[in-house]
Design an enzyme around this catalytic site. Structure first.
Site, mmCIF file in Angstrom:
data_model
loop_
_atom_site.group_PDB
_atom_site.id
_atom_site.type_symbol
_atom_site.label_atom_id
_atom_site.label_comp_id
_atom_site.label_asym_id
_atom_site.label_seq_id
_atom_site.Cartn_x
_atom_site.Cartn_y
_atom_site.Cartn_z
ATOM 1 N N HIS A 18 6.927 -30.699 -43.814
ATOM 2 C CA HIS A 18 6.829 -31.422 -42.547
ATOM 3 C C HIS A 18 5.386 -31.818 -42.260
ATOM 4 O O HIS A 18 5.121 -32.944 -41.828
ATOM 5 C CB HIS A 18 7.365 -30.552 -41.404
ATOM 6 C CG HIS A 18 8.840 -30.327 -41.461
ATOM 7 N ND1 HIS A 18 9.700 -30.707 -40.459
ATOM 8 C CD2 HIS A 18 9.615 -29.749 -42.414
ATOM 9 C CE1 HIS A 18 10.944 -30.373 -40.792
ATOM 10 N NE2 HIS A 18 10.905 -29.792 -41.967
ATOM 11 N N ASP A 116 7.600 -32.339 -33.855
ATOM 12 C CA ASP A 116 8.717 -31.965 -34.718
ATOM 13 C C ASP A 116 9.787 -31.252 -33.897
ATOM 14 O O ASP A 116 9.488 -30.629 -32.871
ATOM 15 C CB ASP A 116 8.223 -31.040 -35.833
ATOM 16 C CG ASP A 116 8.864 -31.346 -37.173
ATOM 17 O OD1 ASP A 116 10.039 -31.762 -37.183
ATOM 18 O OD2 ASP A 116 8.205 -31.154 -38.205
#
Length: 384
Positions: A18, A116
Site C-alpha cells: 500500500h 487508506d
C-alpha cells in the site's frame, strides 16, 4: 499575490503493498507542483525509497511515533514485520494515531487528504477541519466492485456463504471472471467479515471509508477496467477517479535503497538469456512462505530443467543455505538465479526474457507477456 501551493496529505496503511503505490502517486503529484506530506512511522520511512532530489522541494516524509499497543511487538511498524494473527494490533496502533493526525492537520492544513481504508476514521477527522478526503485504493476497480457497495459490506444480505464468493456478484451486469476459487472463498469470507480485536471487520472498515470519503481514487485505468470503473461509480454513488497503474517512473531515478546490491548480477544474467525462456518466481513483500514449501518449490524448479529467477524474502535468523535445500545452488548454478530481498520489477519487465511467471495473485496483476500461475495465500497484509 501568488496563491498558496496546493497541499495533499497522504496516509497509507502500513503495508508496503500500500505504501509504495501511495508513494508513486505522491511523486506524480509532486512533479506537477503539488506539495505532498507523506505520513508514516520512522522505521517505515527508513525502508521506503528516498524522495528523488528533483521533487525534494514539493515532497516530504512526516514521521509519527507508532503508539505502543499490548500484543504488538516492539519495532514492528508494518505488516511485513508481523505474523498474520498480530496484524490486528497494528491496526489498533494506527487507530491511536487519530490525535497526532489532528495536530498535523491543525498545524499544516492540507487541501485534500488521501487515505487508506484501514484508517476509516479519517473522514470524520477531516470533517472537523473542513478538509475534503478521498480513499486512494491500492486495489483495482474489479476488486472493489467484487467487494460490493457499503450496504452489502455491512449487512451481507446478498452474500453470506463461502460459495457466494466463488462466483461473480449479482450486481455485476456484464460477463466477469472475478471471483475466488472455492478453496479460497471461505478464507476470504472469514478474513473480510470477522471482527478484529477492536470489534471491527475489514468489510466494516471498507464500508465506513466508502461512505465517508468525498470520492474514490484508485490504481487503474479505463483502457483496462472501463466497465468496472463505471459500475463502481454507480454502486458507490460518488466520483471514482483512476490515476493509472503507477509503475515506478524512470524519470524519478527510483533510488530504491532496499534492493539487494547483488541484483545487478541477476539482471546481467537475465539479459544473456533467450527471449521468453525464463520462469520468474516471486511472491511479493508480504507472503511468508514456510521453509518446507520453499524446499518443495526449489525442487520443482530444479526438476523443470528450465532457466529461472527465484525471488524470496529471507526470514530473519536464517541464512540462504538454510532457506534452500542443501546443494541447491551448486546444482542450478548454470541456469538459475536466486535473489533474497526486493526485485526492481519495472527494470525486469522491459524487454524481459521471462515467459512464465509463478507469483502471488494480485487483483491488478495484469501482464499480457507472461503466463500466470495462481497460488493460494492468505491476505496477510490486512490480517484477520
Amino acid at each position: 499575490m501568488a496563491s498558496k501551493q496546493y497541499h495533499v496529505m497522504m496516509f497509507p496503511w502500513m503495508a508496503f503493498g500500500h505504501m509504495i503505490p501511495f508513494l508513486e502517486l505522491s511523486k506524480q503529484l509532486a512533479a506537477k507542483g503539488i506539495r505532498i506530506s507523506f505520513i508514516s512511522t520512522q522505521r517505515n520511512v527508513q525502508r521506503l525509497p528516498s524522495i528523488p532530489t528533483l521533487l525534494a522541494d514539493n515532497m516530504k516524509f512526516v514521521e509519527l511515533p507508532l503508539p505502543s499497543v499490548d500484543g504488538l511487538p516492539e519495532n514492528c511498524e508494518a505488516s511485513v514485520d508481523l505474523e498474520r494473527e498480530q496484524i490486528p494490533y497494528l491496526k489498533k496502533a494506527c487507530g491511536a494515531l487519530q490525535a497526532p493526525i489532528e495536530k498535523l492537520i491543525h498545524k499544516d492544513p492540507p487541501h485534500l487528504i488521501l487515505f487508506d481504508f484501514i484508517h476509516c476514521w479519517i473522514p470524520e477527522t477531516a470533517a472537523k477541519f473542513g478538509v475534503p478526503c478521498a480513499f486512494f485504493s491500492a486495489f483495482s476497480a474489479s476488486a472493489l466492485t467484487f467487494a460490493g457497495p457499503p450496504a452489502e459490506l455491512k449487512s451481507l444480505n446478498k452474500r453470506n456463504k463461502a460459495e457466494d464468493f466463488s462466483v461473480p456478484p449479482i450486481w455485476v451486469p456484464f460477463p466477469s471472471l472475478v471471483s475466488y476459487r472455492p478453496d479460497q472463498a471461505a478464507g476470504y469470507l472469514q478474513h473480510f467479515y470477522s471482527p478484529d480485536i477492536i470489534g471491527m471487520s475489514t468489510g466494516q472498515r471498507m464500508a465506513t471509508t466508502l461512505d465517508g470519503c468525498d470520492f474514490v481514487s484508485l490504481r487503474s485505468c479505463r483502457e483496462l477496467e472501463g466497465g468496472y470503473l463505471s459500475l463502481l461509480e454507480e454502486l458507490l454513488r460518488k466520483p471514482v477517479l483512476p490515476v493509472g497503474l503507477l509503475p515506478p517512473s524512470p524519470r524519478f531515478g527510483n533510488n530504491i535503497n532496499h534492493i539487494d546490491t547483488n541484483w545487478s548480477t541477476t539482471l546481467n544474467w537475465l539479459e544473456k538469456q533467450t527471449p521468453k525462456s525464463v520462469v520468474f518466481v516471486g511472491f511479493g513483500t508480504e507472503y511468508k512462505m514456510p521453509v518446507e514449501q520453499v524446499h518443495e518449490l526449489a525442487y520443482g524448479l530444479e526438476l523443470s530443467k528450465l532457466p529461472f529467477m527465484l525471488i524470496l524474502r529471507n526470514p530473519e535468523g536464517l541464512s540462504s543455505s538454510e532457506l534452500l535445500p542443501g546443494g541447491f545452488f551448486d546444482r542450478i548454478s548454470d541456469r538459475g538465479m536466486v535473489s533474497l530481498g526486493w526485485a526492481p520489477q519495472a527494470g525486469r519487465n522491459s524487454g524481459s526474457p521471462c515467459n512464465f511467471r509463478v507469483s502471488l495473485p494480485r487483483w491488478l496483476g495484469i501482464n499480457y507477456r507472461v503466463a500466470w500461475f495462481w497460488t493460494p495465500t492468505n491476505s496477510d497484509a490486512h490480517g484477520g
